[in-house]
Design a protein around this motif. Structure first.
Motif, short mmCIF file in Angstrom:
data_model
loop_
_atom_site.label_atom_id
_atom_site.label_comp_id
_atom_site.label_asym_id
_atom_site.label_seq_id
_atom_site.Cartn_x
_atom_site.Cartn_y
_atom_site.Cartn_z
N UNK A 171 10.40 22.87 -0.16
CA UNK A 171 10.78 21.60 0.45
C UNK A 171 9.54 20.85 0.95
N UNK A 172 8.58 21.59 1.55
CA UNK A 172 7.34 20.96 2.02
C UNK A 172 6.52 20.44 0.85
N UNK A 173 6.53 21.16 -0.27
CA UNK A 173 5.80 20.72 -1.46
C UNK A 173 6.42 19.46 -2.04
N UNK A 174 7.75 19.40 -2.08
CA UNK A 174 8.43 18.18 -2.56
C UNK A 174 8.09 17.00 -1.65
N UNK A 175 8.10 17.23 -0.36
CA UNK A 175 7.79 16.16 0.59
C UNK A 175 6.35 15.68 0.39
N UNK A 176 5.44 16.60 0.11
CA UNK A 176 4.05 16.23 -0.12
C UNK A 176 3.92 15.36 -1.37
N UNK A 177 4.62 15.72 -2.43
CA UNK A 177 4.57 14.93 -3.66
C UNK A 177 5.17 13.54 -3.44
N UNK A 178 6.17 13.46 -2.56
CA UNK A 178 6.82 12.17 -2.29
C UNK A 178 5.98 11.28 -1.39
N UNK A 179 5.17 11.87 -0.50
CA UNK A 179 4.37 11.08 0.45
C UNK A 179 3.03 11.76 0.67
N UNK A 180 2.20 11.75 -0.36
CA UNK A 180 0.90 12.41 -0.25
C UNK A 180 -0.01 11.68 0.73
N UNK A 181 0.11 10.36 0.81
CA UNK A 181 -0.72 9.61 1.75
C UNK A 181 -0.41 10.00 3.19
N UNK A 182 0.86 10.28 3.49
CA UNK A 182 1.22 10.69 4.84
C UNK A 182 0.60 12.03 5.21
N UNK A 183 0.61 12.97 4.26
CA UNK A 183 0.02 14.28 4.53
C UNK A 183 -1.51 14.17 4.60
N UNK A 184 -2.07 13.29 3.78
CA UNK A 184 -3.52 13.09 3.83
C UNK A 184 -3.92 12.46 5.17
N UNK A 185 -3.09 11.59 5.70
CA UNK A 185 -3.38 10.98 7.01
C UNK A 185 -3.44 12.02 8.11
N UNK A 186 -2.61 13.06 8.00
CA UNK A 186 -2.69 14.16 8.98
C UNK A 186 -4.05 14.85 8.90
N UNK A 187 -4.52 15.09 7.68
CA UNK A 187 -5.83 15.74 7.52
C UNK A 187 -6.94 14.86 8.08
#
Length: 338
Positions: A293-309
């Motif tokens: 589920x976390x991997x699907x969410x990452x593919x759907x909003x990679x910019x959001x996960x990158x913003x966390x980094x």
């Protein structure tokens, strides 16, 4: 002050990475140092400009320190210290008895890289890496000074990641049950898209992991052990660390510094590194469905996960950089002798 680090290890990464960051810190703050080291990363440490002394096998013997064969080692280190006080950073507990006998007037500090700490009682300072570990060590060593300092993080400016490639999930660690690469493989099998899953590393689960990947139909690749894995990442790469336990993984700190999006199992070290999920996504250890589920969410909003980094990167160096960590470490050492 002269600093001697001591580590005897069997594998790459882990403690060797910590030794390298400590050495960069000492150079940055102008403190002379050397590394008493044995392990497969010896040449790499030397290539990075460190003064590496080959640790003799006797160093972990119960008789070490009283054997004449180690007198040359003592002399070599004392010559390097040139009369200055010696601080010994002990990364491998089995070396502590010998070093205490060889240098009885030195100060000793030992980072707590694992969940084992019973051999650290004779040090002046135990350095803990996360909150859970800190509470356990304080309770287990009530007469020893314990400080929650984390890691020094001292790295050169990361090279910008290459752009334009498709998203890819990356495992970077030893192939062991504790690092749990099989959960990532099971999660990948639950995805509808055939996104590439790259397993960077080696270890005891190598054959099992490759066989499981072949039978599952997952698009898995195995480039082997890479000395600088993040140098092989592109902008759309995602790091997955599904490990059961971590102290405070340098891998996550380095990934944030490279602006790499992160998904990690929710253990004390990963939770500390990612600030309870503020700098990357967390999932329950061993739960392949939650990871998928976390991997699907990452593919759907990679910019959001990158913003966390990016947020983690902004906090990393002010908290863990050379000057900041050295101030905290020396202050705790002074308290231990107060």
């Amino acid at each position: 002050m002269f600093v001697l680090q001591a580590a005897v290890v069997k594998g790459r990464g882990g403690i060797a990475t910590a030794v390298a960051h400590y050495e960069r810190m000492f150079r940055a703050v102008g403190v002379r140092s050397a590394v008493l080291f044995s392990g497969p990363s010896t040449d790499t440490l030397r290539e990075q400009g460190n003064d590496v002394i080959e640790a003799p096998s006797l160093l972990t013997s119960p008789l070490a320190g009283v054997l004449p064969l180690l007198s040359a080692l003592r002399s070599a280190i004392e010559q390097r210290a040139a009369g200055e006080d010696i601080l010994v950073i002990v990364h491998s507990d089995l070396t502590l008895p010998a070093l205490k006998r060889l240098f009885p007037r030195a100060r000793f500090a030992t980072p707590c890289h694992s969940d084992k700490f019973k051999h650290k009682a004779r040090t002046d300072l135990v350095i803990t890496l996360n909150d859970t570990q800190h509470a356990l060590v304080q309770a287990g060593l009530p007469s020893t000074r314990v400080a929650l300092l984390g890691n020094p993080y001292v790295a050169s400016e990361p090279v910008p990641l290459a752009t334009g490639a498709a998203p890819r999930f990356n495992f970077v660690a030893r192939f062991t049950p504790t690092k749990d690469p099989l959960t990532l493989l099971r999660a990948a099998a639950l995805l509808s898209a055939r996104t590439e899953i790259r397993f960077i590393g080696a270890g005891e689960l190598d054959a099992e992991l490759r066989a499981a990947a072949a039978s599952s139909g997952v698009n898995a690749t195995f480039p082997g052990w890479l000395t600088a894995p993040l140098a092989h990442f592109h902008r759309n790469d995602i790091l997955v660390l599904p490990s059961q336990w971590e102290g405070l993984p340098y891998l996550l700190q380095e990934a944030m510094d490279h602006r790499v999006p992160i998904i990690a199992a929710d253990n004390p070290g990963n939770r500390k590194a990612l600030a309870d999920g503020a700098y990357g996504d967390l999932f329950p250890f061993g739960d392949a469905s939650a990871l998928a589920a976390a991997m699907r969410a990452a593919l759907a909003d990679l910019d959001g996960l990158r913003a966390k980094a990016e947020k983690g990167r902004a906090a990393l160096r002010p908290a863990c950089g050379a000057e900041a960590f050295w101030r905290k470490l020396t202050a705790e050492l002074e308290k231990s002798h107060a």
